[in-house]
Scaffold this motif. Structure first.
Motif, PDB file in Angstrom:
ATOM      1  N   LEU A 141       4.667  -6.379   6.731  1.00 39.60           N
ATOM      2  CA  LEU A 141       3.643  -6.294   5.700  1.00 39.60           C
ATOM      3  C   LEU A 141       2.700  -7.490   5.875  1.00 39.60           C
ATOM      4  O   LEU A 141       3.154  -8.634   5.927  1.00 39.60           O
ATOM      5  CB  LEU A 141       4.268  -6.321   4.308  1.00 39.60           C
ATOM      6  CG  LEU A 141       4.726  -4.969   3.727  1.00 39.60           C
ATOM      7  CD1 LEU A 141       5.781  -4.333   4.605  1.00 39.60           C
ATOM      8  CD2 LEU A 141       5.235  -5.152   2.317  1.00 39.60           C
ATOM      9  N   VAL A 142       1.426  -7.198   5.983  1.00 35.31           N
ATOM     10  CA  VAL A 142       0.420  -8.224   6.270  1.00 35.31           C
ATOM     11  C   VAL A 142      -0.665  -8.171   5.200  1.00 35.31           C
ATOM     12  O   VAL A 142      -1.121  -7.093   4.814  1.00 35.31           O
ATOM     13  CB  VAL A 142      -0.176  -8.029   7.681  1.00 35.31           C
ATOM     14  CG1 VAL A 142      -1.300  -9.011   7.936  1.00 35.31           C
ATOM     15  CG2 VAL A 142       0.916  -8.171   8.740  1.00 35.31           C
ATOM     16  N   THR A 143      -1.086  -9.341   4.726  1.00 39.03           N
ATOM     17  CA  THR A 143      -1.988  -9.479   3.579  1.00 39.03           C
ATOM     18  C   THR A 143      -3.317 -10.090   4.003  1.00 39.03           C
ATOM     19  O   THR A 143      -3.326 -11.096   4.721  1.00 39.03           O
ATOM     20  CB  THR A 143      -1.328 -10.400   2.527  1.00 39.03           C
ATOM     21  OG1 THR A 143      -0.054  -9.876   2.174  1.00 39.03           O
ATOM     22  CG2 THR A 143      -2.197 -10.533   1.293  1.00 39.03           C
ATOM     23  N   SER A 175       2.027  -2.548   7.758  1.00 34.80           N
ATOM     24  CA  SER A 175       1.301  -2.090   6.582  1.00 34.80           C
ATOM     25  C   SER A 175       0.402  -3.223   6.117  1.00 34.80           C
ATOM     26  O   SER A 175       0.878  -4.328   5.841  1.00 34.80           O
ATOM     27  CB  SER A 175       2.274  -1.701   5.459  1.00 34.80           C
ATOM     28  OG  SER A 175       1.563  -1.337   4.294  1.00 34.80           O
ATOM     29  N   PHE A 176      -0.904  -2.971   6.073  1.00 36.69           N
ATOM     30  CA  PHE A 176      -1.851  -3.945   5.544  1.00 36.69           C
ATOM     31  C   PHE A 176      -2.007  -3.688   4.046  1.00 36.69           C
ATOM     32  O   PHE A 176      -2.541  -2.656   3.635  1.00 36.69           O
ATOM     33  CB  PHE A 176      -3.208  -3.822   6.241  1.00 36.69           C
ATOM     34  CG  PHE A 176      -3.204  -4.281   7.676  1.00 36.69           C
ATOM     35  CD1 PHE A 176      -3.136  -5.626   7.985  1.00 36.69           C
ATOM     36  CD2 PHE A 176      -3.269  -3.371   8.713  1.00 36.69           C
ATOM     37  CE1 PHE A 176      -3.134  -6.058   9.302  1.00 36.69           C
ATOM     38  CE2 PHE A 176      -3.277  -3.785  10.030  1.00 36.69           C
ATOM     39  CZ  PHE A 176      -3.209  -5.137  10.339  1.00 36.69           C
ATOM     40  N   LEU A 177      -1.526  -4.613   3.228  1.00 37.66           N
ATOM     41  CA  LEU A 177      -1.558  -4.483   1.772  1.00 37.66           C
ATOM     42  C   LEU A 177      -2.337  -5.635   1.159  1.00 37.66           C
ATOM     43  O   LEU A 177      -2.287  -6.761   1.664  1.00 37.66           O
ATOM     44  CB  LEU A 177      -0.140  -4.489   1.199  1.00 37.66           C
ATOM     45  CG  LEU A 177       0.755  -3.287   1.533  1.00 37.66           C
ATOM     46  CD1 LEU A 177       2.168  -3.530   1.011  1.00 37.66           C
ATOM     47  CD2 LEU A 177       0.184  -2.022   0.932  1.00 37.66           C
ATOM     48  N   ALA A 178      -3.047  -5.365   0.068  1.00 37.23           N
ATOM     49  CA  ALA A 178      -3.864  -6.389  -0.588  1.00 37.23           C
ATOM     50  C   ALA A 178      -3.457  -6.545  -2.050  1.00 37.23           C
ATOM     51  O   ALA A 178      -4.132  -6.042  -2.954  1.00 37.23           O
ATOM     52  CB  ALA A 178      -5.335  -6.023  -0.482  1.00 37.23           C
ATOM     53  N   PRO A 179      -2.354  -7.233  -2.341  1.00 41.63           N
ATOM     54  CA  PRO A 179      -1.931  -7.448  -3.735  1.00 41.63           C
ATOM     55  C   PRO A 179      -2.873  -8.404  -4.447  1.00 41.63           C
ATOM     56  O   PRO A 179      -3.570  -9.206  -3.820  1.00 41.63           O
ATOM     57  CB  PRO A 179      -0.535  -8.052  -3.586  1.00 41.63           C
ATOM     58  CG  PRO A 179      -0.546  -8.694  -2.240  1.00 41.63           C
ATOM     59  CD  PRO A 179      -1.437  -7.867  -1.375  1.00 41.63           C
ATOM     60  N   ASN A 180      -2.866  -8.349  -5.779  1.00 43.19           N
ATOM     61  CA  ASN A 180      -3.780  -9.157  -6.580  1.00 43.19           C
ATOM     62  C   ASN A 180      -3.208 -10.510  -7.000  1.00 43.19           C
ATOM     63  O   ASN A 180      -3.946 -11.361  -7.484  1.00 43.19           O
ATOM     64  CB  ASN A 180      -4.198  -8.382  -7.831  1.00 43.19           C
ATOM     65  CG  ASN A 180      -5.032  -7.166  -7.498  1.00 43.19           C
ATOM     66  OD1 ASN A 180      -5.975  -7.256  -6.716  1.00 43.19           O
ATOM     67  ND2 ASN A 180      -4.690  -6.021  -8.074  1.00 43.19           N
ATOM     68  N   ASP A 193       6.789  -8.231  -5.674  1.00 47.06           N
ATOM     69  CA  ASP A 193       7.307  -6.933  -6.101  1.00 47.06           C
ATOM     70  C   ASP A 193       6.968  -5.845  -5.083  1.00 47.06           C
ATOM     71  O   ASP A 193       7.811  -4.999  -4.743  1.00 47.06           O
ATOM     72  CB  ASP A 193       6.730  -6.551  -7.466  1.00 47.06           C
ATOM     73  CG  ASP A 193       7.288  -7.405  -8.600  1.00 47.06           C
ATOM     74  OD1 ASP A 193       8.326  -8.062  -8.381  1.00 47.06           O
ATOM     75  OD2 ASP A 193       6.679  -7.420  -9.685  1.00 47.06           O
ATOM     76  N   SER A 194       5.727  -5.852  -4.601  1.00 44.07           N
ATOM     77  CA  SER A 194       5.295  -4.845  -3.639  1.00 44.07           C
ATOM     78  C   SER A 194       6.047  -4.985  -2.319  1.00 44.07           C
ATOM     79  O   SER A 194       6.454  -3.990  -1.711  1.00 44.07           O
ATOM     80  CB  SER A 194       3.789  -4.968  -3.401  1.00 44.07           C
ATOM     81  OG  SER A 194       3.345  -4.039  -2.440  1.00 44.07           O
ATOM     82  N   TYR A 195       6.255  -6.226  -1.902  1.00 39.21           N
ATOM     83  CA  TYR A 195       6.979  -6.486  -0.658  1.00 39.21           C
ATOM     84  C   TYR A 195       8.399  -5.940  -0.745  1.00 39.21           C
ATOM     85  O   TYR A 195       8.875  -5.219   0.149  1.00 39.21           O
ATOM     86  CB  TYR A 195       7.001  -7.989  -0.392  1.00 39.21           C
ATOM     87  CG  TYR A 195       7.642  -8.410   0.904  1.00 39.21           C
ATOM     88  CD1 TYR A 195       6.882  -8.569   2.054  1.00 39.21           C
ATOM     89  CD2 TYR A 195       9.006  -8.683   0.976  1.00 39.21           C
ATOM     90  CE1 TYR A 195       7.464  -8.981   3.251  1.00 39.21           C
ATOM     91  CE2 TYR A 195       9.592  -9.097   2.161  1.00 39.21           C
ATOM     92  CZ  TYR A 195       8.814  -9.243   3.300  1.00 39.21           C
ATOM     93  OH  TYR A 195       9.397  -9.644   4.468  1.00 39.21           O
ATOM     94  N   ARG A 196       9.067  -6.265  -1.846  1.00 39.46           N
ATOM     95  CA  ARG A 196      10.451  -5.826  -2.017  1.00 39.46           C
ATOM     96  C   ARG A 196      10.534  -4.293  -2.067  1.00 39.46           C
ATOM     97  O   ARG A 196      11.374  -3.687  -1.409  1.00 39.46           O
ATOM     98  CB  ARG A 196      11.036  -6.427  -3.297  1.00 39.46           C
ATOM     99  CG  ARG A 196      12.506  -6.065  -3.535  1.00 39.46           C
ATOM    100  CD  ARG A 196      13.015  -6.647  -4.830  1.00 39.46           C
ATOM    101  NE  ARG A 196      12.941  -8.104  -4.837  1.00 39.46           N
ATOM    102  CZ  ARG A 196      12.118  -8.809  -5.592  1.00 39.46           C
ATOM    103  NH1 ARG A 196      11.284  -8.187  -6.415  1.00 39.46           N
ATOM    104  NH2 ARG A 196      12.115 -10.123  -5.553  1.00 39.46           N
TER     105      ARG A 196
END
Length: 484
Positions: free
Chosen positions: A280-282, A247-252, A259-262
């Motif tokens: 999970l990859v950022t 999952s490619f996620l872009a947290p701020n 939190d998103s990872y958990r």
């Protein structure tokens, strides 16, 4: 994976991070192509792609990732020049599979505007040709211009497109499983080329897609090429947790990332998956040099290359996006900027009246450039406007600075790794591989060598069992898929 240390204190993360590169040949910075020596002509992409791939492979990066956008227009010249013209992702990874030996190759495919059978066939073929290094990123996004290019008169609702993407992935995996790994027995004595029951139909009938199968390509070396999903939206995250390998996620922020990872890992666990087998990859856009001060200078140069309004009402000579005007900056900062020239330093008295949002932009400028209001390297209005206009996850510093940041996020279990966006091709990517990767290896948080031959082995992900092969013709497999 994390575990408590010997004293029972906070969890200590083990293992090494994943690092890939997102390929944008005209750069991920809006005007990065203007930087001296930067690549700026898509007609020369084959040469640049080859050089990039060989540099990334020599450094030990896990994969190259090719995003996609199925429309174009002249306005991208100022905002996202890499979207103006680009090589189709499956064609790009097919080309690079012939000039590389170890690095993974991930291509984006739109589930809204592609057919699963042709996608399964192309990706299985590339996996065979690359000896197991292919991956797919399934995009469920759609927008009016892309839709019009495929004859759509409207864009389907998000929930329909997410559901369709789920069916798309199910069909891919089913078609890849329509052959046994050892299907070709080639028994010359008996005249049998394939084993009994070694190839099976799929018989998938869903609400959005159907496919009879079997696939006319052997089962891929990886069993299934890597499947990834991009997006922070709840639907995309749920789809990834249920069906993707990455999952490619872009947290701020770091806190949001943790939190998103958990939450995403727990979501995968609740679905019966091993969260350690779901990555999970950022994304990150590093601007790196031998020293922090040199990196600041590169960043300052890139800021200067972004066309903005230089004074209220002054023609910039190009069609500017609305977020590059003095008026927009005034609204952002919450103060009047009448008579301001864009390269003026921001006075302390003016900065004291900035809105909370404006103060946040000042802090962003300081983190990227080392500039401070009233300092010997002052914050300018241009720096504020560009920081607001360029929303990419920019990180500026020396190789040690960048390594510190990546290591901190990884050890905090905020991500399993990163995909690197280069502001331009022609120096910055090489600087990252030369300055950051060796430092991460020295710290033991990036692998010294490739961990295997296939992309799955490199990423530490298991090879999927052939679940279709456990069934026989006419059993419940097809009926379950038809009835879902």
């Amino acid at each position: 994976m994390s575990q408590a240390d010997s004293r029972g204190n906070a969890p200590v993360r083990r293992g090494t991070m994943v690092i890939g590169a997102t390929v944008r040949t005209l750069g991920a910075w809006p005007s990065g192509w203007r930087y001296p020596g930067a690549h700026r002509d898509p007609a020369g992409d084959p040469r640049v792609l080859r050089s990039l791939a060989l540099t990334a492979e020599a450094a030990g990066l896990h994969f190259l990732y090719f995003g996609d956008w199925l429309a174009t227009g002249p306005e991208f010249e100022q905002t996202d020049p890499y979207l103006l013209a680009r090589i189709e992702p499956l064609a790009a990874i097919s080309y690079l599979s012939a000039v590389t030996d170890r690095i993974g190759l991930i291509a984006t495919v739109s589930s809204a505007h592609s057919e699963p059978y042709s996608t399964a066939r192309a990706s299985a073929s590339i996996d065979v040709l690359s000896h197991g290094r292919a991956g797919l990123s399934i995009s469920s996004g759609a927008e009016p211009r892309s839709a019009a290019n495929f004859g759509w008169t409207s864009v389907h609702p998000d929930e329909d497109r997410i559901e369709a993407a789920g069916e798309f992935i199910e069909i891919l995996r089913g078609l890849w499983d329509s052959w046994d790994d050892d299907a070709f027995i080639a028994d010359a004595a008996t005249g049998r080329l394939i084993g009994h029951g070694a190839v099976r139909p799929l018989g998938y009938v869903g609400r959005h897609f159907s496919s009879a199968g079997p696939l006319n390509v052997v089962r891929p070396p990886q069993g299934h090429p890597i499947v990834s999903v991009v997006g922070n939206a709840p639907g995309a995250r749920a789809l990834a947790a249920r069906q993707a390998d990455i999952s490619f996620l872009a947290p701020n922020s770091l806190a949001e990332a943790i939190d998103s990872y958990r939450a995403t890992k727990e979501q995968a666990r609740d679905l019966g998956r091993d969260p350690d087998q779901f990555l999970l990859v950022t994304p990150i856009l590093p601007i790196v040099a031998a020293t922090r001060e040199e990196a600041w200078r590169v960043y300052d140069d890139l800021v200067d290359l972004v066309p903005v309004e230089t004074a209220a009402g002054v023609d910039a000579g190009v069609a500017l996006p609305s977020n590059r005007t003095i008026r927009r900056l005034s609204s952002l900062l919450g103060v009047s900027l009448n008579g301001v020239i864009i390269d003026e330093a921001v006075p302390l008295t003016t900065a004291a009246r900035f809105s909370p949002l404006g103060a946040g932009v000042v802090a962003l400028v300081t983190s990227r450039s080392g500039r401070t209001v009233g300092g010997y390297r002052p914050v300018t209005y241009r720096h504020l406007l560009v920081a607001h206009a360029v929303s990419a996850p920019v990180l500026v510093g020396s190789g040690t600075d960048v390594a510190d940041y990546l290591e901190a996020w990884f050890l905090a279990s905020a991500t399993d790794g990163f995909t690197i966006l280069s502001p331009f091709l022609g120096g910055q990517f090489e600087a990252f591989t030369a300055l950051v990767i060796p430092e991460l290896k020295r710290r033991g948080v990036f692998p010294e060598n490739y961990a295997g031959a296939t992309l799955r082995e490199i990423l530490g992900l298991p090879r999927p069992a052939n679940t279709l092969g456990l069934a026989t013709f006419g059993d419940s497999r097809s009926r379950v898929l038809r009835d879902r």
